[in-house]
Design an enzyme around this catalytic site. Structure first.
Site, PDB file in Angstrom:
ATOM      1  N   CYS A 400       0.827  -1.201   0.000  1.00  0.00           N
ATOM      2  CA  CYS A 400       0.000   0.000   0.000  1.00  0.00           C
ATOM      3  C   CYS A 400       0.869   1.263   0.000  1.00  0.00           C
ATOM      4  O   CYS A 400       1.500   1.550  -1.005  1.00  0.00           O
ATOM      5  CB  CYS A 400      -0.999  -0.042   1.155  1.00  0.00           C
ATOM      6  SG  CYS A 400      -2.448   0.973   0.835  1.00  0.00           S
ATOM      7  N   HIS A 527      -3.631  -5.057   0.515  1.00  0.00           N
ATOM      8  CA  HIS A 527      -3.045  -5.561   1.766  1.00  0.00           C
ATOM      9  C   HIS A 527      -3.144  -7.074   1.819  1.00  0.00           C
ATOM     10  O   HIS A 527      -4.107  -7.617   2.363  1.00  0.00           O
ATOM     11  CB  HIS A 527      -3.792  -4.983   2.970  1.00  0.00           C
ATOM     12  CG  HIS A 527      -3.571  -3.524   3.175  1.00  0.00           C
ATOM     13  ND1 HIS A 527      -2.544  -3.033   3.959  1.00  0.00           N
ATOM     14  CD2 HIS A 527      -4.221  -2.447   2.688  1.00  0.00           C
ATOM     15  CE1 HIS A 527      -2.589  -1.716   3.956  1.00  0.00           C
ATOM     16  NE2 HIS A 527      -3.588  -1.327   3.187  1.00  0.00           N
ATOM     17  N   GLU A 529      -1.730  -9.130   3.614  1.00  0.00           N
ATOM     18  CA  GLU A 529      -1.592  -9.724   4.957  1.00  0.00           C
ATOM     19  C   GLU A 529      -2.921 -10.130   5.574  1.00  0.00           C
ATOM     20  O   GLU A 529      -2.983 -11.021   6.415  1.00  0.00           O
ATOM     21  CB  GLU A 529      -0.853  -8.774   5.910  1.00  0.00           C
ATOM     22  CG  GLU A 529      -1.518  -7.437   6.183  1.00  0.00           C
ATOM     23  CD  GLU A 529      -1.135  -6.354   5.172  1.00  0.00           C
ATOM     24  OE1 GLU A 529      -0.599  -6.689   4.100  1.00  0.00           O
ATOM     25  OE2 GLU A 529      -1.377  -5.167   5.463  1.00  0.00           O
TER      26      GLU A 529
HETATM   27  N1  GLN Z   1      -2.139   6.767   2.726  1.00  0.00           N
HETATM   28  C1  GLN Z   1      -2.208   5.982   1.535  1.00  0.00           C
HETATM   29  C2  GLN Z   1      -3.552   6.081   0.843  1.00  0.00           C
HETATM   30  O1  GLN Z   1      -4.504   6.531   1.413  1.00  0.00           O
HETATM   31  C3  GLN Z   1      -1.890   4.538   1.850  1.00  0.00           C
HETATM   32  C4  GLN Z   1      -2.901   3.881   2.712  1.00  0.00           C
HETATM   33  C5  GLN Z   1      -2.420   2.584   3.278  1.00  0.00           C
HETATM   34  O2  GLN Z   1      -1.229   2.287   3.258  1.00  0.00           O
HETATM   35  N2  GLN Z   1      -3.311   1.792   3.829  1.00  0.00           N
HETATM   36  O3  GLN Z   1      -3.669   5.700  -0.292  1.00  0.00           O
END
Ligand code: GLN
EC number: 6.3.4.2
Length: 592
Positions: A400, A527, A529
């Site tokens: 992310c 994500h 995970e």
């Molecule tokens: N802050 C970034 C976004 O909003 C990444 C978010 C995250 O890593 N969950 O896209």
């Protein structure tokens, strides 16, 4: 008829109630039953979406985009199920539903009260949610484990306790039971195991109208027989209803620990469940796993370059995913927490020791992981870490925010766009390589985050990650973000070997990046995970661990199969029960 198992907590929280509740579910599932779970959090927040990871640990994300308590992750991982947002019940949700009904006039002008309206709403919610299928075969569950957060006696949990007091009569005795998880402290001054706190919490529970069927005693060492008898006597239960859950080197041991003490046969009698009590295949796997985790000889270290590094709970699922992957290749995992802000040049001036320590940790790790995150603090440090991993050819996984920053890093240092940034951190950047591309979810409050399960299509056969996913054409993974790689600048990157190998269905959102000419340099916008399982490690994480252990190439050559030598430690060497991450251990308590 649905069987409900309510798990309550006594004395203090944070002693592993979630792990115990998940383990109860696991042993029942291993007997062939279909098990679901509900976690109750008696706070007034509607969900965990607005929580600060500083205070609460990670926000766990479900397929349906539910942002929930990280305990739901335990249930998904232990039971290998997929839950929905309604499996996490909060005071906020209950009150919201009752207030909405009141506004609609459903209560016909009556006074709306905690008893019976809130307590009824709680029971209805539980009955309805328990029946929702959680496995791929879509069958209705037979057992529902309900974990009540906090400890008995908290003001917040009173309406829930009262709801279940009523509920036990409604659903009949053979369909409801209570497991009370309590603490047996062992003050070092005398080394004696003390039962008084457990006695009082059981008395309190009884006073509220619930009687424990099993008292699960958390203690640092095995419960002495005399102590067991004392609890049995003073808490008015049979000795077989007192279960010892002492500290163990791996949480995978807890289901076995419970099974050994006859929990399955007790529950099958108590809840009138005709289940087989022969050795169960699935528990054998857990045994194998926990034995293996005690016999890991080789070590593999991953630098976790994050922000909330004082609280390992902030990265609970990330660490689990690393553990699953390390275990799959029979390596002992060492997580080196690196506070990314300490990698920044300004730290060198202000706190040189911290700066050098952070770089020492980063450079000595076998692989680098930059996880998700929000907010600008520490982002420059993360970019430094990524730059180092890319140039030194260290295995790297960006998740992310980690992927977004890998894009920034490449733009700055290879494309020469020195001010390249995400508009989240520099709205004025001349090279906005990561931009705000919210997904609009009409009707949902504050709903501009891209949340939950979305599809990623692989655009090429020539992708390491695709191979790791078993050469899948697409994958469905969970998201939680607002920003995206700027699709208009894509070609500049690809010309230099920085490839966007996975994209969303419309081809507008870049989901997976890979770098040519590097042992493992992968970034994912999602994500992974959240869906990693002890026995099915998440492919991007497995790739990182394989690369860090120098085994990725042979794994890929063998068609993505682990050789038995990789998965089982074939030498029965010394045990190393000091794996500090996944053990079940009591918090240290002062003995004054
Ligand atoms: N802050 C970034 C976004 O909003 C990444 C978010 C995250 O890593 N969950 O896209």
């Amino acid at each position: 008829m649905m069987k409900y198992i309510l798990v309550t907590g006594g004395v203090i929280s944070g002693i592993g109630k979630g792990i115990i509740a998940s383990s109860v579910g696991t042993i029942l599932k291993s007997c062939g039953l279909h098990v679901t779970a509900i976690k109750i959090d008696p706070y007034i927040n509607i969900d965990a979406g607005t929580f600060s990871p500083y205070e609460h640990g990670e926000v766990f994300v479900l397929d349906d985009g539910g942002e929930v308590d990280l305990d739901l992750g335990n249930y998904e991982r232990f039971l290998d199920i997929r839950l929905t947002r309604d499996n996490n019940l909060t005071t906020g949700k209950i009150y919201q539903s009752v207030i909405n009904k009141e506004r609609r006039g459903d209560y016909l002008g009556k006074t709306v009260q905690v008893v019976p309206h809130i307590t009824d709403a709680i029971q209805e919610w539980v009955v309805k949610q328990a029946r929702v299928p959680v496995e791929d075969d879509d069958v209705e569950p037979q057992v529902c484990v309900i974990e009540l957060g906090g400890t008995v006696g908290d003001i917040e949990s009173m309406p829930f306790i009262e709801a279940f007091r009523q509920f036990q009569f409604k659903v009949k005795r053979e369909n409801f039971c209570n497991i009370h998880v309590s603490l047996i402290p062992q003050p070092s001054a005398t080394g004696e195991q003390k039962t008084k706190p457990t006695q009082s919490s059981v008395r309190e529970l009884r006073g509220l109208g619930l009687s424990p069927d099993l008292i699960m005693c958390r203690c640092s060492t095995v419960l002495e027989n005399s102590v067991k008898e004392k609890i049995s006597m003073f808490c008015h239960v049979e000795p077989e209803q007192v279960i010892c859950v002492h500290d163990v080197s791996s949480i995978y041991k807890v289901p076995l620990l419970l099974e050994k003490q006859g929990v399955v046969s007790y529950l099958s009698r108590r809840l009138n469940m005709p289940i087989e009590t022969r050795p169960r295949k699935m528990l054998t796997k857990w045994k194998e796993m926990s034995d293996r985790s005690d016999r890991l000889l080789e070590q593999c270290s991953i630098a976790l370059v994050g922000k909330y590094t004082k609280f390992s709970d902030s990265y609970a699922s990330v660490i689990k995913a690393l553990e699953h992957s390390a275990l799959a290749i029979s390596h002992k995992l060492e997580v080196k927490y690196v506070d990314s802000a300490h990698l920044e040049p300004s730290t060198l001036q202000e706190e040189p020791v911290k700066y050098h320590e952070a770089w020492q940790k980063l450079c000595s790790a076998d692989g680098v992981l930059v996880p998700g995150g929000f907010g600008v603090r520490g982002t420059e440090g993360k970019i430094h870490a990524i730059s180092w991993a890319r140039n030194q050819k260290k295995p790297f996984l960006g998740v992310c925010l980690g992927m977004q920053l890998a894009v920034c890093e490449f733009a700055r240092n290879t494309l020469g766009w020195t001010d390249a940034n995400s508009t989240e951190f520099d709205p004025e950047s001349k090279h906005p390589v990561v931009i705000d591309m919210p997904e609009h979810n009409p009707g949902q409050m504050g709903g501009t985050m891209r949340l939950g399960k979305r599809r990623t299509i692989f655009k090429t056969n020539n992708s390491v990650l695709r191979k790791l996913y078993g050469d899948a054409e697409y994958v469905d993974e969970r998201h939680r973000h607002r920003f995206e790689v700027n699709p208009e600048l894509k070609s500049h990157f690809e010309e230099k070997g920085f490839r966007f190998v996975g994209q969303d269905v419309e081809g507008e959102r870049m989901e997976v990046i890979e770098l040519d000419d590097h042992p493992y340099f992968v970034g994912v916008q999602y994500h992974p995970e959240f869906t990693s399982r002890p026995m099915k490690p998440s492919p991007p994480y497995l790739g990182l661990l394989l690369a860090a252990a120098g085994k990725l190439q042979s794994y890929l050559q063998k068609g993505c199969r682990l050789s038995p030598r990789d998965t089982y430690s074939d030498q029965s060497g010394s045990s190393s029960p000091d794996s500090e991450i996944s053990e079940l251990k009591l918090p240290s308590i002062s003995n004054e």
